[in-house]
Design a protein around this motif. Structure first.
Motif, PDB file in Angstrom:
ATOM      1  N   ASP A 164       0.828  -1.200   0.000  1.00 17.22           N
ATOM      2  CA  ASP A 164       0.000   0.000   0.000  1.00 17.22           C
ATOM      3  C   ASP A 164       0.871   1.262   0.000  1.00 17.22           C
ATOM      4  O   ASP A 164       0.725   2.164   0.820  1.00 17.22           O
ATOM      5  N   THR A 165       1.780   1.295  -0.960  1.00 21.60           N
ATOM      6  CA  THR A 165       2.681   2.445  -1.060  1.00 21.60           C
ATOM      7  C   THR A 165       3.094   2.637  -2.507  1.00 21.60           C
ATOM      8  O   THR A 165       2.828   1.787  -3.369  1.00 21.60           O
ATOM      9  N   LEU A 166       3.727   3.769  -2.789  1.00 24.89           N
ATOM     10  CA  LEU A 166       4.253   4.041  -4.108  1.00 24.89           C
ATOM     11  C   LEU A 166       5.721   3.627  -4.165  1.00 24.89           C
ATOM     12  O   LEU A 166       6.480   3.854  -3.216  1.00 24.89           O
ATOM     13  N   THR A 167       6.110   3.000  -5.263  1.00 22.86           N
ATOM     14  CA  THR A 167       7.504   2.620  -5.464  1.00 22.86           C
ATOM     15  C   THR A 167       8.000   3.227  -6.770  1.00 22.86           C
ATOM     16  O   THR A 167       7.203   3.740  -7.574  1.00 22.86           O
ATOM     17  N   LEU A 168       9.292   3.174  -7.012  1.00 21.77           N
ATOM     18  CA  LEU A 168       9.906   3.660  -8.256  1.00 21.77           C
ATOM     19  C   LEU A 168       9.525   5.115  -8.529  1.00 21.77           C
ATOM     20  O   LEU A 168       9.174   5.488  -9.644  1.00 21.77           O
ATOM     21  N   THR A 169       9.603   5.939  -7.487  1.00 23.38           N
ATOM     22  CA  THR A 169       9.146   7.334  -7.602  1.00 23.38           C
ATOM     23  C   THR A 169      10.208   8.277  -8.140  1.00 23.38           C
ATOM     24  O   THR A 169      10.012   9.500  -8.134  1.00 23.38           O
ATOM     25  N   GLY A 170      11.320   7.746  -8.598  1.00 22.59           N
ATOM     26  CA  GLY A 170      12.308   8.553  -9.304  1.00 22.59           C
ATOM     27  C   GLY A 170      12.907   9.655  -8.461  1.00 22.59           C
ATOM     28  O   GLY A 170      13.347   9.447  -7.337  1.00 22.59           O
ATOM     29  N   ARG A 171      12.903  10.860  -9.019  1.00 19.39           N
ATOM     30  CA  ARG A 171      13.586  11.989  -8.390  1.00 19.39           C
ATOM     31  C   ARG A 171      12.728  12.733  -7.366  1.00 19.39           C
ATOM     32  O   ARG A 171      13.140  13.764  -6.857  1.00 19.39           O
ATOM     33  N   LEU A 172      11.545  12.243  -7.093  1.00 16.68           N
ATOM     34  CA  LEU A 172      10.675  12.897  -6.123  1.00 16.68           C
ATOM     35  C   LEU A 172      11.022  12.356  -4.733  1.00 16.68           C
ATOM     36  O   LEU A 172      10.465  11.365  -4.259  1.00 16.68           O
ATOM     37  N   SER A 173      11.938  13.024  -4.085  1.00 11.90           N
ATOM     38  CA  SER A 173      12.519  12.530  -2.837  1.00 11.90           C
ATOM     39  C   SER A 173      11.462  12.299  -1.757  1.00 11.90           C
ATOM     40  O   SER A 173      10.626  13.165  -1.479  1.00 11.90           O
ATOM     41  N   GLY A 174      11.502  11.118  -1.150  1.00 14.98           N
ATOM     42  CA  GLY A 174      10.611  10.780  -0.047  1.00 14.98           C
ATOM     43  C   GLY A 174       9.205  10.397  -0.456  1.00 14.98           C
ATOM     44  O   GLY A 174       8.391  10.037   0.410  1.00 14.98           O
ATOM     45  N   TRP A 175       8.903  10.447  -1.757  1.00 13.38           N
ATOM     46  CA  TRP A 175       7.534  10.184  -2.201  1.00 13.38           C
ATOM     47  C   TRP A 175       7.160   8.711  -2.088  1.00 13.38           C
ATOM     48  O   TRP A 175       5.978   8.351  -2.167  1.00 13.38           O
ATOM     49  N   ASP A 176       8.161   7.862  -1.913  1.00 15.85           N
ATOM     50  CA  ASP A 176       7.889   6.440  -1.725  1.00 15.85           C
ATOM     51  C   ASP A 176       7.754   6.061  -0.253  1.00 15.85           C
ATOM     52  O   ASP A 176       7.680   4.875   0.090  1.00 15.85           O
ATOM     53  N   SER A 177       7.680   7.037   0.632  1.00 15.81           N
ATOM     54  CA  SER A 177       7.491   6.769   2.050  1.00 15.81           C
ATOM     55  C   SER A 177       6.120   6.133   2.294  1.00 15.81           C
ATOM     56  O   SER A 177       5.124   6.535   1.680  1.00 15.81           O
ATOM     57  N   PRO A 178       6.026   5.144   3.189  1.00 22.07           N
ATOM     58  CA  PRO A 178       4.726   4.534   3.504  1.00 22.07           C
ATOM     59  C   PRO A 178       3.707   5.523   4.048  1.00 22.07           C
ATOM     60  O   PRO A 178       2.510   5.236   4.063  1.00 22.07           O
ATOM     61  N   ALA A 179       4.176   6.704   4.496  1.00 23.59           N
ATOM     62  CA  ALA A 179       3.259   7.680   5.074  1.00 23.59           C
ATOM     63  C   ALA A 179       2.558   8.536   4.021  1.00 23.59           C
ATOM     64  O   ALA A 179       1.576   9.219   4.329  1.00 23.59           O
ATOM     65  N   VAL A 180       3.043   8.503   2.769  1.00 26.15           N
ATOM     66  CA  VAL A 180       2.526   9.429   1.753  1.00 26.15           C
ATOM     67  C   VAL A 180       1.081   9.113   1.380  1.00 26.15           C
ATOM     68  O   VAL A 180       0.208   9.992   1.383  1.00 26.15           O
ATOM     69  N   LEU A 181       0.792   7.868   1.023  1.00 26.82           N
ATOM     70  CA  LEU A 181      -0.574   7.540   0.595  1.00 26.82           C
ATOM     71  C   LEU A 181      -1.609   7.780   1.690  1.00 26.82           C
ATOM     72  O   LEU A 181      -2.671   8.362   1.415  1.00 26.82           O
ATOM     73  N   PRO A 182      -1.380   7.365   2.946  1.00 28.56           N
ATOM     74  CA  PRO A 182      -2.349   7.697   3.990  1.00 28.56           C
ATOM     75  C   PRO A 182      -2.555   9.206   4.138  1.00 28.56           C
ATOM     76  O   PRO A 182      -3.684   9.656   4.368  1.00 28.56           O
ATOM     77  N   ALA A 183      -1.483   9.977   3.991  1.00 26.69           N
ATOM     78  CA  ALA A 183      -1.619  11.430   4.098  1.00 26.69           C
ATOM     79  C   ALA A 183      -2.451  11.984   2.955  1.00 26.69           C
ATOM     80  O   ALA A 183      -3.283  12.883   3.153  1.00 26.69           O
ATOM     81  N   LEU A 184      -2.252  11.455   1.749  1.00 25.74           N
ATOM     82  CA  LEU A 184      -3.051  11.903   0.598  1.00 25.74           C
ATOM     83  C   LEU A 184      -4.521  11.525   0.786  1.00 25.74           C
ATOM     84  O   LEU A 184      -5.422  12.327   0.495  1.00 25.74           O
ATOM     85  N   ARG A 185      -4.757  10.312   1.265  1.00 26.95           N
ATOM     86  CA  ARG A 185      -6.149   9.888   1.489  1.00 26.95           C
ATOM     87  C   ARG A 185      -6.810  10.735   2.564  1.00 26.95           C
ATOM     88  O   ARG A 185      -8.011  11.029   2.482  1.00 26.95           O
ATOM     89  N   ASN A 186      -6.054  11.132   3.557  1.00 28.60           N
ATOM     90  CA  ASN A 186      -6.600  11.978   4.612  1.00 28.60           C
ATOM     91  C   ASN A 186      -7.019  13.336   4.066  1.00 28.60           C
ATOM     92  O   ASN A 186      -8.032  13.904   4.495  1.00 28.60           O
ATOM     93  N   GLU A 187      -6.262  13.841   3.093  1.00 24.71           N
ATOM     94  CA  GLU A 187      -6.574  15.147   2.515  1.00 24.71           C
ATOM     95  C   GLU A 187      -7.683  15.082   1.475  1.00 24.71           C
ATOM     96  O   GLU A 187      -8.517  15.981   1.389  1.00 24.71           O
ATOM     97  N   PHE A 188      -7.703  14.008   0.676  1.00 23.60           N
ATOM     98  CA  PHE A 188      -8.596  13.975  -0.482  1.00 23.60           C
ATOM     99  C   PHE A 188      -9.736  12.973  -0.375  1.00 23.60           C
ATOM    100  O   PHE A 188     -10.624  12.957  -1.226  1.00 23.60           O
ATOM    101  N   GLY A 189      -9.731  12.147   0.642  1.00 26.20           N
ATOM    102  CA  GLY A 189     -10.873  11.282   0.893  1.00 26.20           C
ATOM    103  C   GLY A 189     -10.956  10.068  -0.012  1.00 26.20           C
ATOM    104  O   GLY A 189     -10.012   9.702  -0.719  1.00 26.20           O
ATOM    105  N   SER A 190     -12.125   9.456  -0.012  1.00 29.83           N
ATOM    106  CA  SER A 190     -12.316   8.170  -0.673  1.00 29.83           C
ATOM    107  C   SER A 190     -12.366   8.272  -2.190  1.00 29.83           C
ATOM    108  O   SER A 190     -12.314   7.247  -2.879  1.00 29.83           O
ATOM    109  N   THR A 191     -12.491   9.482  -2.740  1.00 28.41           N
ATOM    110  CA  THR A 191     -12.553   9.608  -4.194  1.00 28.41           C
ATOM    111  C   THR A 191     -11.166   9.640  -4.826  1.00 28.41           C
ATOM    112  O   THR A 191     -11.036   9.774  -6.045  1.00 28.41           O
ATOM    113  N   LEU A 192     -10.111   9.505  -4.031  1.00 32.42           N
ATOM    114  CA  LEU A 192      -8.749   9.639  -4.548  1.00 32.42           C
ATOM    115  C   LEU A 192      -8.331   8.424  -5.375  1.00 32.42           C
ATOM    116  O   LEU A 192      -8.556   7.284  -5.011  1.00 32.42           O
ATOM    117  N   MET A 193      -7.690   8.725  -6.505  1.00 34.74           N
ATOM    118  CA  MET A 193      -7.074   7.707  -7.338  1.00 34.74           C
ATOM    119  C   MET A 193      -5.704   8.233  -7.747  1.00 34.74           C
ATOM    120  O   MET A 193      -5.573   9.402  -8.088  1.00 34.74           O
TER     121      MET A 193
END
Length: 401
Positions: A164-193
């Motif tokens: 449940d995380t993003l991998t192979l995120t290239g030059r976007l430092s820290g974007w593959d952290s396990p905390a990123v997707l939960p934080a995005l879902r917290n901001e954008f809710g259940s409609t997030l894709m």
């Protein structure tokens, strides 16, 4: 054993009605504005069936009467089209330097658009900047977050459902952290894709660019990073593990020379052919003012022979990657995108190499879409998903009963 009154046979008419309503909605979305007679012809349904189904989807607010067709024999026909305010889609593009976004209604019309330079020092700060951008876009569009039917973020990387995380995120430092997707879902809710950014660009090409009316094409983006979006049989393909199109990992390490650290993190081809590799090679060769790939290409255009050799090496590397795609997939069309892919003269240089390398030469074009390509693809993906949600409302007992 408990027996439900009516059983499966009682549900069958409701299912048939729902299917008819979905068919009509799809025709209206793709062909509107259209009359009831035209819908009967397009769908093959009887006029009474069309009238009943149209009544339902109009009652739930998905379509509306938009006028009349005149100037033809017979009574004026009422025309129906998608109601723009049936829902809204938010598309966001996460880049290393810029965040871009737009809000569109259900017809695809853009209600607001904005691009901002990011100041984020880490991934969580970037999430907050995205949320702030979204708030501004909603205010500019004159709608609230509750009116959003779908939110799509175009992001570097591949979603790994196991972790449940993003991998192979290239030059976007820290974007593959396990905390990123939960934080995005917290901001954008259940409609997030979340959609891969190059895949989103390929969707934009399918809807707005050279990929229209083409069943199979590859969108190859060469710039700050390298990636590919693959459309086969009219559909974007992600592959079994979501890495279809991750051509930055092709084992090419010649040409400009590969940086070992970059190769481990972002793939051999990226380390050998991205904009950073072009700059690195130009500086080693002594090209003056080689602070960006754009300036190296400009120097080559002015007649700098050393810069021209570096551009030629880049064209050969990209042609080898494209040749690999041709040999494996055999698409009708190759579209080159990204800052290098769309650079003046680069298309011709790649095609010259492909004539010598490839078993066949499909049509090769440079994308004419601009910096909002990923956002446009996110909107396209969001509209498709939003319609799935809205169509589901038609089948609910509260609307069909």
């Amino acid at each position: 054993m408990t027996v439900v009154a009516g059983g499966p046979s009682a549900a069958r008419p409701q299912l048939i009605r729902a299917i008819n309503e979905q068919v009509l909605l799809d025709h209206i979305r793709r062909s509107g504005p259209v009359s009831r007679t035209e819908l009967a012809r397009l769908s093959g349904l009887s006029k009474p069936t069309v009238s009943a189904a149209l009544g339902t989807i109009e009652r739930v607010g998905l379509v509306h009467a938009t006028g009349q067709r005149t100037g033809v024999p017979g009574p004026a026909a009422v025309l129906y089209e998608v109601r723009p305010e049936a829902g809204f889609v938010l598309g966001l593009d996460v880049g290393r330097e810029f965040l871009r976004g737009a809000v569109a209604d259900m017809t695809g019309a853009v209600r607001s658009r904005l691009s901002v330079r990011t100041k984020a020092g880490d991934a969580m700060a970037r999430v907050q900047e995205l949320a702030g951008l979204a708030t501004t876009l909603l205010v500019d569009a004159g709608i609230s977050a509750s009116q959003l039917t779908q939110t799509v973020i175009g992001s570097p990387g591949v979603y790994d459902p196991r972790l449940d995380t993003l991998t192979l995120t290239g030059r976007l430092s820290g974007w593959d952290s396990p905390a990123v997707l939960p934080a995005l879902r917290n901001e954008f809710g259940s409609t997030l894709m979340v959609e891969n950014d190059v895949d989103a660009a390929a969707l934009a090409e399918r809807v707005h660019g050279h990929g229209r009316d083409v069943d199979s094409f590859a969108f190859v983006s060469v710039g700050t990073g390298i990636g590919m979006g693959l459309v086969l049989d009219g559909k974007l393909r992600h592959g079994a593990h979501g890495v279809a199109g991750e051509i930055s990992y092709l084992p090419f390490a010649e040409g400009h020379g590969s940086d070992a650290r970059d190769a481990r993190k972002r793939g051999s081809f990226d380390a050998s052919a991205s904009a950073a590799a072009v700059v690195r090679a130009a500086r080693r060769a002594g090209v003056r003012g080689a602070s960006s790939a754009e300036k190296v290409f400009a120097a080559a255009a002015r007649g700098d022979e050393v810069a021209a050799e570096i551009v030629a090496e880049e064209a050969l590397l990209v042609a080898k990657a494209v040749c690999t795609v041709i040999a494996v997939v055999d698409p009708e069309l190759i579209v080159l995108g990204g800052g290098i892919g769309q650079a003046p003269g680069f298309l011709e240089a790649v095609v010259d190499q492909l004539r010598q390398l490839a078993p066949v030469l499909p049509e090769v074009k440079a994308s004419v879409l601009g910096t909002d390509t990923v956002v446009a693809g996110c909107i396209a993906a969001g509209l498709d998903r939003a319609w799935e949600h809205l169509v589901a409302r038609i089948s609910s007992p509260s609307t069909t009963g």
